[in-house]
Design a protein around this motif. Structure first.
Motif, PDB file in Angstrom:
ATOM      1  N   LEU A  12       0.822  -1.217   0.000  1.00 14.03           N
ATOM      2  CA  LEU A  12       0.000   0.000   0.000  1.00 14.03           C
ATOM      3  C   LEU A  12       0.857   1.268   0.000  1.00 14.03           C
ATOM      4  O   LEU A  12       0.401   2.330  -0.397  1.00 14.03           O
ATOM      5  CB  LEU A  12      -0.962  -0.002   1.194  1.00 14.03           C
ATOM      6  CG  LEU A  12      -2.027  -1.111   1.176  1.00 14.03           C
ATOM      7  CD1 LEU A  12      -2.807  -1.122   2.482  1.00 14.03           C
ATOM      8  CD2 LEU A  12      -2.981  -0.951  -0.005  1.00 14.03           C
ATOM      9  N   LYS A  13       2.119   1.137   0.457  1.00 11.95           N
ATOM     10  CA  LYS A  13       2.992   2.320   0.487  1.00 11.95           C
ATOM     11  C   LYS A  13       3.773   2.483  -0.811  1.00 11.95           C
ATOM     12  O   LYS A  13       4.424   3.510  -1.015  1.00 11.95           O
ATOM     13  CB  LYS A  13       3.994   2.232   1.660  1.00 11.95           C
ATOM     14  CG  LYS A  13       3.352   2.221   3.014  1.00 11.95           C
ATOM     15  CD  LYS A  13       2.549   3.466   3.307  1.00 11.95           C
ATOM     16  CE  LYS A  13       1.284   3.111   4.035  1.00 11.95           C
ATOM     17  NZ  LYS A  13       0.389   4.180   4.342  1.00 11.95           N
ATOM     18  N   GLU A  14       3.751   1.472  -1.679  1.00 14.70           N
ATOM     19  CA  GLU A  14       4.568   1.527  -2.902  1.00 14.70           C
ATOM     20  C   GLU A  14       4.231   2.736  -3.762  1.00 14.70           C
ATOM     21  O   GLU A  14       5.097   3.360  -4.339  1.00 14.70           O
ATOM     22  CB  GLU A  14       4.369   0.263  -3.747  1.00 14.70           C
ATOM     23  CG  GLU A  14       5.260  -0.866  -3.306  1.00 14.70           C
ATOM     24  CD  GLU A  14       4.953  -2.162  -4.022  1.00 14.70           C
ATOM     25  OE1 GLU A  14       4.021  -2.198  -4.869  1.00 14.70           O
ATOM     26  OE2 GLU A  14       5.629  -3.159  -3.715  1.00 14.70           O
ATOM     27  N   SER A  15       2.929   3.054  -3.819  1.00 16.95           N
ATOM     28  CA  SER A  15       2.527   4.146  -4.706  1.00 16.95           C
ATOM     29  C   SER A  15       2.623   5.513  -4.019  1.00 16.95           C
ATOM     30  O   SER A  15       2.357   6.528  -4.634  1.00 16.95           O
ATOM     31  CB  SER A  15       1.102   3.903  -5.193  1.00 16.95           C
ATOM     32  OG  SER A  15       0.294   3.718  -4.072  1.00 16.95           O
ATOM     33  N   CYS A  16       2.968   5.516  -2.718  1.00 19.35           N
ATOM     34  CA  CYS A  16       3.142   6.821  -2.048  1.00 19.35           C
ATOM     35  C   CYS A  16       4.345   6.740  -1.120  1.00 19.35           C
ATOM     36  O   CYS A  16       4.212   6.674   0.099  1.00 19.35           O
ATOM     37  CB  CYS A  16       1.880   7.225  -1.295  1.00 19.35           C
ATOM     38  SG  CYS A  16       1.182   5.932  -0.303  1.00 19.35           S
ATOM     39  N   SER A  17       5.521   6.694  -1.739  1.00 23.40           N
ATOM     40  CA  SER A  17       6.747   6.467  -0.974  1.00 23.40           C
ATOM     41  C   SER A  17       7.079   7.616  -0.022  1.00 23.40           C
ATOM     42  O   SER A  17       7.920   7.471   0.857  1.00 23.40           O
ATOM     43  CB  SER A  17       7.907   6.212  -1.926  1.00 23.40           C
ATOM     44  OG  SER A  17       7.986   7.275  -2.826  1.00 23.40           O
ATOM     45  N   THR A  18       6.397   8.762  -0.168  1.00 25.86           N
ATOM     46  CA  THR A  18       6.676   9.875   0.744  1.00 25.86           C
ATOM     47  C   THR A  18       5.747   9.855   1.963  1.00 25.86           C
ATOM     48  O   THR A  18       5.854  10.711   2.832  1.00 25.86           O
ATOM     49  CB  THR A  18       6.477  11.227   0.016  1.00 25.86           C
ATOM     50  OG1 THR A  18       5.176  11.206  -0.547  1.00 25.86           O
ATOM     51  CG2 THR A  18       7.529  11.446  -1.055  1.00 25.86           C
ATOM     52  N   SER A  19       4.837   8.868   2.005  1.00 22.59           N
ATOM     53  CA  SER A  19       3.874   8.777   3.111  1.00 22.59           C
ATOM     54  C   SER A  19       4.580   8.786   4.474  1.00 22.59           C
ATOM     55  O   SER A  19       5.605   8.140   4.657  1.00 22.59           O
ATOM     56  CB  SER A  19       3.072   7.473   2.950  1.00 22.59           C
ATOM     57  OG  SER A  19       2.443   7.157   4.151  1.00 22.59           O
ATOM     58  N   GLU A  20       4.007   9.524   5.410  1.00 20.56           N
ATOM     59  CA  GLU A  20       4.593   9.633   6.745  1.00 20.56           C
ATOM     60  C   GLU A  20       4.201   8.462   7.647  1.00 20.56           C
ATOM     61  O   GLU A  20       4.752   8.293   8.729  1.00 20.56           O
ATOM     62  CB  GLU A  20       4.130  10.942   7.403  1.00 20.56           C
ATOM     63  CG  GLU A  20       4.901  12.163   6.947  1.00 20.56           C
ATOM     64  CD  GLU A  20       6.415  11.942   6.998  1.00 20.56           C
ATOM     65  OE1 GLU A  20       6.909  11.558   8.072  1.00 20.56           O
ATOM     66  OE2 GLU A  20       7.084  12.130   5.965  1.00 20.56           O
ATOM     67  N   SER A  21       3.224   7.670   7.237  1.00 28.31           N
ATOM     68  CA  SER A  21       2.699   6.645   8.149  1.00 28.31           C
ATOM     69  C   SER A  21       3.710   5.513   8.342  1.00 28.31           C
ATOM     70  O   SER A  21       4.564   5.259   7.498  1.00 28.31           O
ATOM     71  CB  SER A  21       1.379   6.091   7.616  1.00 28.31           C
ATOM     72  OG  SER A  21       1.614   5.364   6.457  1.00 28.31           O
ATOM     73  N   SER A  22       3.575   4.836   9.479  1.00 24.91           N
ATOM     74  CA  SER A  22       4.485   3.721   9.760  1.00 24.91           C
ATOM     75  C   SER A  22       3.697   2.596  10.427  1.00 24.91           C
ATOM     76  O   SER A  22       2.576   2.809  10.913  1.00 24.91           O
ATOM     77  CB  SER A  22       5.613   4.190  10.676  1.00 24.91           C
ATOM     78  OG  SER A  22       5.063   4.711  11.854  1.00 24.91           O
ATOM     79  N   LEU A  23       4.301   1.425  10.400  1.00 23.36           N
ATOM     80  CA  LEU A  23       3.666   0.256  11.031  1.00 23.36           C
ATOM     81  C   LEU A  23       4.603  -0.283  12.099  1.00 23.36           C
ATOM     82  O   LEU A  23       5.751  -0.644  11.808  1.00 23.36           O
ATOM     83  CB  LEU A  23       3.388  -0.822   9.968  1.00 23.36           C
ATOM     84  CG  LEU A  23       2.853  -2.154  10.477  1.00 23.36           C
ATOM     85  CD1 LEU A  23       1.486  -1.985  11.150  1.00 23.36           C
ATOM     86  CD2 LEU A  23       2.731  -3.158   9.324  1.00 23.36           C
ATOM     87  N   SER A  24       4.087  -0.328  13.321  1.00 23.38           N
ATOM     88  CA  SER A  24       4.918  -0.780  14.434  1.00 23.38           C
ATOM     89  C   SER A  24       4.214  -1.962  15.098  1.00 23.38           C
ATOM     90  O   SER A  24       3.093  -1.831  15.575  1.00 23.38           O
ATOM     91  CB  SER A  24       5.072   0.422  15.360  1.00 23.38           C
ATOM     92  OG  SER A  24       5.313   0.010  16.644  1.00 23.38           O
TER      93      SER A  24
END
Ligand SMILES: C[S@@+](CC[C@H](N)C(=O)[O-])C[C@H]1O[C@@H](n2cnc3c(N)ncnc32)[C@H](O)[C@@H]1O
Length: 318
Positions: free
Chosen positions: A141-153
């Motif tokens: 899901l992050k591939e198309s928005c590599s600048t996304s600030e979200s993270s998975l912890s």
């Protein structure tokens, strides 16, 4: 048995799930996840020396025998046995969970969000299947928005010490699957969830209990009920809880002289009395029997990758 009264109130939003004569199925590959061949590469590359070890078949046999006898603690009491389990059974489970997570809209929406840190707890997740399944969806899901600030912890709590496996597989995913490795993290906690004083429930966005609830009930019934009640009291509104177990009689528990499907007990605690639905959670997605089938033409792995049939229930805190 469970009745339709327990059907989720929201309209099922499973664009990728299909129903085949009473059995649901999820696709071999979900558009919302890293491809199965890349998930399998994770194991063939990261576990190369284990897969080539002449001792592997013996350890697999030992683990298999102990799991068959429900000797869960002994089955995972050495690194050799844990690596044997993770190379033999985790790949098929990771494939299945990547498809399941990628097919459940509330989980996709959670991981898709582009601003904030998402916090997940995987109870009994040491063998890393759910860790890989979640990371496979998050990274896709992050591939198309590599600048996304979200993270998975992800916090992974397990009574057996799976730290080497969790660390090795997480490092591979950070190196290979994601543009910004710092956006993906897994923290392994070696402890008994039934006695642990884990105190971050109120921060969590998602809790997974995959093929673990039965074991908890088999170990300590009263403490398992208390643990589920702890989730009732401490989880924040909107958080998700995903529970999956084998479909069928393997998932029955005995209370007094009676046998119940384990999901009956779980629903009583989380949803409240049947028909009243006055508990702290609501059921948003479910299947009493869901198939995940491996497409052997699409992937190569040196050991058998089994199909899975399981029930799942996704709850959301009111
Ligand atoms: C059948 S395995 C399931 C593994 C994984 N969740 C999956 O679906 O592939 C159950 C896991 O629960 C862990 N477990 C059992 N009792 C536990 C407890 N009291 N606290 C934490 N983990 C526990 C076991 O060590 C094991 O890793």
């Amino acid at each position: 048995m469970l009745t339709n009264k327990r059907r989720p109130k929201t309209k099922s939003q499973r664009p990728e799930a299909q129903n085949e004569g009473g059995n649901d199925s999820i696709p071999f590959a979900s558009d919302n996840s890293i491809e199965p061949s890349r998930i399998v590469d994770l194991f063939t590359q990261e576990f190369k020396h284990i897969l080539e070890s002449p001792d592997l078949p013996d350890f697999i046999q030992e683990v298999k025998g102990q799991l068959y006898n429900r000797e869960y603690i002994s089955a995972f009491n050495s690194d050799d046995k844990r690596f044997a389990y993770a190379s033999r059974w985790t790949p098929a489970r990771a494939l299945s969970y990547s498809s399941l997570f990628g097919s459940l809209s509330p989980i996709v929406e959670l991981l898709e969000e582009s601003e904030s840190e998402k916090k997940v707890l995987c109870v009994g997740g040491g063998a890393a299947s759910e860790l890989i399944g979640l990371a496979a969806v998050f990274c896709r899901l992050k591939e198309s928005c590599s600048t996304s600030e979200s993270s998975l912890s992800m916090d992974v709590v397990d009574i057996a010490d799976w730290s080497k496996i969790v660390n090795s597989l997480t490092n591979y995913m950070k190196r290979t699957w994601i543009y910004k490795p710092e956006k993906l993290s897994a923290n392994f906690i070696n402890s008994d969830i039934l006695t642990d004083d884990y105190n971050k429930y109120s921060d969590l966005d998602l809790i997974t209990l995959l093929f673990t609830t039965n074991e908890l009930f088999a170990e300590k019934k009263t403490d398992t009920i208390k643990f589920l009640q702890k989730l009732n009291h401490n989880c924040k509104s909107g958080s998700l809880l995903l529970i999956a177990e084998s479909a069928g009689s393997y998932s029955h528990i005995t209370i007094g002289t009676k046998k119940f499907p384990v999901q009956f007990m779980i629903d009583m605690i989380l949803l409240g009395k049947q028909g009243e639905d006055n508990g702290p959670w609501e059921l948003v997605e479910q299947s009493d029997s869901c198939w995940y089938r491996i497409d052997e033409k699409e992937i190569e792995y040196p050991m058998k990758l089994e199909n899975m049939r399981f029930f799942y229930r996704l709850y959301q805190k009111k």
